[in-house]
Design a protein around this motif. Sequence first.
Motif, PDB file in Angstrom:
ATOM      1  N   CYS A 238      -3.288  15.342 -11.987  1.00  0.00           N
ATOM      2  CA  CYS A 238      -3.384  14.220 -11.052  1.00  0.00           C
ATOM      3  C   CYS A 238      -3.110  14.708  -9.631  1.00  0.00           C
ATOM      4  CB  CYS A 238      -2.376  13.136 -11.438  1.00  0.00           C
ATOM      5  SG  CYS A 238      -2.277  11.767 -10.274  1.00  0.00           S
ATOM      6  N   VAL A 239      -4.047  14.470  -8.724  1.00  0.00           N
ATOM      7  CA  VAL A 239      -3.941  15.000  -7.363  1.00  0.00           C
ATOM      8  C   VAL A 239      -2.686  14.479  -6.669  1.00  0.00           C
ATOM      9  CG1 VAL A 239      -4.995  14.990  -5.074  1.00  0.00           C
ATOM     10  CG2 VAL A 239      -6.418  15.314  -7.102  1.00  0.00           C
ATOM     11  N   TRP A 240      -2.416  13.165  -6.766  1.00  0.00           N
ATOM     12  CA  TRP A 240      -1.267  12.583  -6.048  1.00  0.00           C
ATOM     13  C   TRP A 240       0.051  13.133  -6.593  1.00  0.00           C
ATOM     14  CZ3 TRP A 240      -2.847  10.157  -1.865  1.00  0.00           C
ATOM     15  CH2 TRP A 240      -4.110   9.581  -1.853  1.00  0.00           C
ATOM     16  N   THR A 241       0.154  13.256  -7.912  1.00  0.00           N
ATOM     17  CA  THR A 241       1.384  13.764  -8.518  1.00  0.00           C
ATOM     18  C   THR A 241       1.650  15.202  -8.088  1.00  0.00           C
ATOM     19  OG1 THR A 241       1.039  12.344 -10.447  1.00  0.00           O
ATOM     20  CG2 THR A 241       2.558  14.194 -10.715  1.00  0.00           C
ATOM     21  N   ILE A 242       0.618  16.044  -8.182  1.00  0.00           N
ATOM     22  CA  ILE A 242       0.789  17.456  -7.857  1.00  0.00           C
ATOM     23  C   ILE A 242       1.060  17.658  -6.372  1.00  0.00           C
ATOM     24  CG2 ILE A 242      -0.335  19.710  -7.892  1.00  0.00           C
ATOM     25  CD1 ILE A 242       0.541  18.429 -10.622  1.00  0.00           C
ATOM     26  N   THR A 243       0.336  16.926  -5.527  1.00  0.00           N
ATOM     27  CA  THR A 243       0.540  17.056  -4.081  1.00  0.00           C
ATOM     28  C   THR A 243       1.975  16.726  -3.704  1.00  0.00           C
ATOM     29  OG1 THR A 243      -1.775  16.490  -3.629  1.00  0.00           O
ATOM     30  CG2 THR A 243      -0.217  16.262  -1.825  1.00  0.00           C
TER      31      THR A 243
ATOM     32  N   SER B 151       3.963   9.688  -9.316  1.00  0.00           N
ATOM     33  CA  SER B 151       4.766   9.787 -10.531  1.00  0.00           C
ATOM     34  C   SER B 151       4.067   9.243 -11.771  1.00  0.00           C
ATOM     35  CB  SER B 151       6.090   9.038 -10.341  1.00  0.00           C
ATOM     36  OG  SER B 151       5.856   7.676 -10.029  1.00  0.00           O
ATOM     37  N   GLU B 152       2.885   8.662 -11.575  1.00  0.00           N
ATOM     38  CA  GLU B 152       2.177   8.096 -12.712  1.00  0.00           C
ATOM     39  C   GLU B 152       1.012   9.003 -13.130  1.00  0.00           C
ATOM     40  OE1 GLU B 152       0.924   4.249 -11.592  1.00  0.00           O
ATOM     41  OE2 GLU B 152       2.953   3.404 -11.547  1.00  0.00           O
ATOM     42  N   PRO B 153       1.008   9.485 -14.377  1.00  0.00           N
ATOM     43  CA  PRO B 153      -0.112  10.312 -14.845  1.00  0.00           C
ATOM     44  C   PRO B 153      -1.353   9.469 -15.019  1.00  0.00           C
ATOM     45  CG  PRO B 153       1.377   9.814 -16.652  1.00  0.00           C
ATOM     46  CD  PRO B 153       2.025   9.283 -15.399  1.00  0.00           C
TER      47      PRO B 153
ATOM     48  N   LYS C 119       0.829  -1.202   0.000  1.00  0.00           N
ATOM     49  CA  LYS C 119       0.000   0.000   0.000  1.00  0.00           C
ATOM     50  C   LYS C 119       0.866   1.256   0.000  1.00  0.00           C
ATOM     51  CE  LYS C 119      -3.957  -2.055   2.432  1.00  0.00           C
ATOM     52  NZ  LYS C 119      -4.766  -2.038   3.676  1.00  0.00           N
ATOM     53  N   TYR C 120       1.921   1.242   0.800  1.00  0.00           N
ATOM     54  CA  TYR C 120       2.814   2.401   0.868  1.00  0.00           C
ATOM     55  C   TYR C 120       3.483   2.648  -0.487  1.00  0.00           C
ATOM     56  CZ  TYR C 120       6.670   5.403   2.406  1.00  0.00           C
ATOM     57  OH  TYR C 120       7.564   6.426   2.551  1.00  0.00           O
ATOM     58  N   SER C 121       3.954   1.574  -1.120  1.00  0.00           N
ATOM     59  CA  SER C 121       4.621   1.699  -2.419  1.00  0.00           C
ATOM     60  C   SER C 121       3.643   2.177  -3.485  1.00  0.00           C
ATOM     61  CB  SER C 121       5.235   0.354  -2.822  1.00  0.00           C
ATOM     62  OG  SER C 121       6.198  -0.073  -1.881  1.00  0.00           O
ATOM     63  N   ASP C 122       2.407   1.671  -3.443  1.00  0.00           N
ATOM     64  CA  ASP C 122       1.398   2.093  -4.420  1.00  0.00           C
ATOM     65  C   ASP C 122       1.119   3.587  -4.291  1.00  0.00           C
ATOM     66  OD1 ASP C 122       1.207  -0.443  -5.388  1.00  0.00           O
ATOM     67  OD2 ASP C 122      -0.652  -0.946  -4.358  1.00  0.00           O
ATOM     68  N   ASN C 123       1.045   4.089  -3.049  1.00  0.00           N
ATOM     69  CA  ASN C 123       0.807   5.522  -2.841  1.00  0.00           C
ATOM     70  C   ASN C 123       1.936   6.361  -3.419  1.00  0.00           C
ATOM     71  OD1 ASN C 123      -1.697   5.447  -1.626  1.00  0.00           O
ATOM     72  ND2 ASN C 123      -0.877   5.231   0.433  1.00  0.00           N
TER      73      ASN C 123
ATOM     74  N   GLU D 277       3.301  18.270 -16.952  1.00  0.00           N
ATOM     75  CA  GLU D 277       2.310  18.197 -15.879  1.00  0.00           C
ATOM     76  C   GLU D 277       2.806  18.841 -14.594  1.00  0.00           C
ATOM     77  OE1 GLU D 277      -0.475  14.924 -13.557  1.00  0.00           O
ATOM     78  OE2 GLU D 277       0.954  14.276 -15.073  1.00  0.00           O
ATOM     79  N   ARG D 278       4.109  18.829 -14.368  1.00  0.00           N
ATOM     80  CA  ARG D 278       4.640  19.380 -13.132  1.00  0.00           C
ATOM     81  C   ARG D 278       4.893  20.886 -13.221  1.00  0.00           C
ATOM     82  NH1 ARG D 278       6.647  15.456  -9.440  1.00  0.00           N
ATOM     83  NH2 ARG D 278       6.365  13.353 -10.229  1.00  0.00           N
ATOM     84  N   TYR D 279       4.570  21.491 -14.342  1.00  0.00           N
ATOM     85  CA  TYR D 279       4.676  22.939 -14.476  1.00  0.00           C
ATOM     86  C   TYR D 279       3.283  23.526 -14.700  1.00  0.00           C
ATOM     87  CZ  TYR D 279       9.651  22.066 -14.899  1.00  0.00           C
ATOM     88  OH  TYR D 279      10.933  21.657 -14.645  1.00  0.00           O
ATOM     89  N   ALA D 280       3.153  24.804 -14.405  1.00  0.00           N
ATOM     90  CA  ALA D 280       1.861  25.482 -14.539  1.00  0.00           C
ATOM     91  C   ALA D 280       0.793  24.741 -13.755  1.00  0.00           C
ATOM     92  CB  ALA D 280       1.473  25.589 -16.013  1.00  0.00           C
ATOM     93  N   ILE D 281       1.110  24.435 -12.501  1.00  0.00           N
ATOM     94  CA  ILE D 281       0.160  23.691 -11.668  1.00  0.00           C
ATOM     95  C   ILE D 281      -0.506  24.586 -10.631  1.00  0.00           C
ATOM     96  CG2 ILE D 281       1.378  21.513 -11.973  1.00  0.00           C
ATOM     97  CD1 ILE D 281       2.617  21.851  -9.243  1.00  0.00           C
ATOM     98  N   THR D 282       0.041  25.783 -10.399  1.00  0.00           N
ATOM     99  CA  THR D 282      -0.563  26.717  -9.452  1.00  0.00           C
ATOM    100  C   THR D 282      -0.923  28.015 -10.168  1.00  0.00           C
ATOM    101  OG1 THR D 282       1.584  27.651  -8.784  1.00  0.00           O
ATOM    102  CG2 THR D 282       0.761  25.746  -7.545  1.00  0.00           C
TER     103      THR D 282
END
Length: 288
Positions: free
Chosen positions: A195-200, A118-120, A109-113, A136-141
Motif C-alpha cells: 500500500c503506497v500510503w502505508t509504506i510512504t 495504517s489500513e492495508p 480529509k486530513y484524518s482520512d489521509n 507489510e512494514r518489513y521487506a519494503i525496500t
Amino acid sequence: MACSDSKVDLWTIPLVALNMTVRKKLGLYLNPRNTVAADWMAVAEAMEFTYLEIKNYEHFENPTRKVLENWQARSSDATVGKLLSILTKLERNDIVEDLRSLIDEDVRKYSDNLKKKSEPPVQVPEVDSCFPRSHERYAITREDDPEGAPELFDAFICYCQSDFEFVHEMIRELEQTDYRLKLCVFDRDVLPGSCVWTITSELIEKRCKRMVVVISDEYLESDECDFQTKFALSLCPGARSKRLIPVVYKSMTKPFPSILRFLTKCDYTRPCTQHWFWVRLAKALSLP
C-alpha cells in the motif's frame, strides 16, 4: 472540542489540516480593522504574539494568513481546536458558525489521509495456500532483510515524476560522491505490491532522518506530494528538528507553497549560489 460529524478531537488536529479556502475566508473576516468585533490583531494577541510582531504584520496584504502560518510554525499548540477556542473566546461565533462545515470537511480529509497509512488494502483473508512470510512494514525496500534490521536512509525524496531528471542529478551529487549519503527514492528503492500510503508514512516517520521536497509547479498539483509534505510537517511542529528541506531547481510560474514559506530553502535557480547548493544540502542531510 470534537468534529461535529465524527469522534475526531479537533485539539489533536494540527493547523496544517486547513486548506487555502478556509484560510482565505478567515482573512475576509479578520483582516478588516474592526472597532466592534475582534479582528486579526486580537487573534494574534491570543496566540501570544508580541506587540512588535503584531505591528510588523500590519505591513502584509493578508496579515491573517501570515499570523496563521507563523503560529503553526512556532507552536505545537497550533491546532484546529485551539483556533476555534480562540475565536469563541473573542466572541467571533459568526466565523465559527459560517466556516464550521468547511473546517469539518478539511479535518475529515486530513484524518482520512492519516488512516490510509495504517489500513492495508481490502482483500480476502486468504488468497492461496502460501503463509505470509513478512509483515507489510518489513521487506519494503530493496535492501531490507526480513530477518534483520530495516533499511534506513538519510533522506526521503518527495518529488513528481516530471522532476525525476533532477532527482537523478541529486543521486549523482549526493550518493555517488564523497558525501556518500543514502537517499530514499520511491521509484528506485521501494518494492512493488504494498500500500503506497502505508509504506510512504512508514519511510518518512521511521526510516528517514529528513525529507527533501522538490518544489515545482507540478508538485503543487500532486495529491501524493501534498500528503507527504503535510504528514512530515505534522511530525516536526515548528520545524525544530529541521526535518523538511525544500529545494527549488527551476523557475516557477505559481507561488511558492505557503505551508513551506517559514522554512529555509535550497534554491538552485540562482546562479550566484549554485556553487554552494550541493554543499549546503549535503551538510543539512548529514546532521544527526
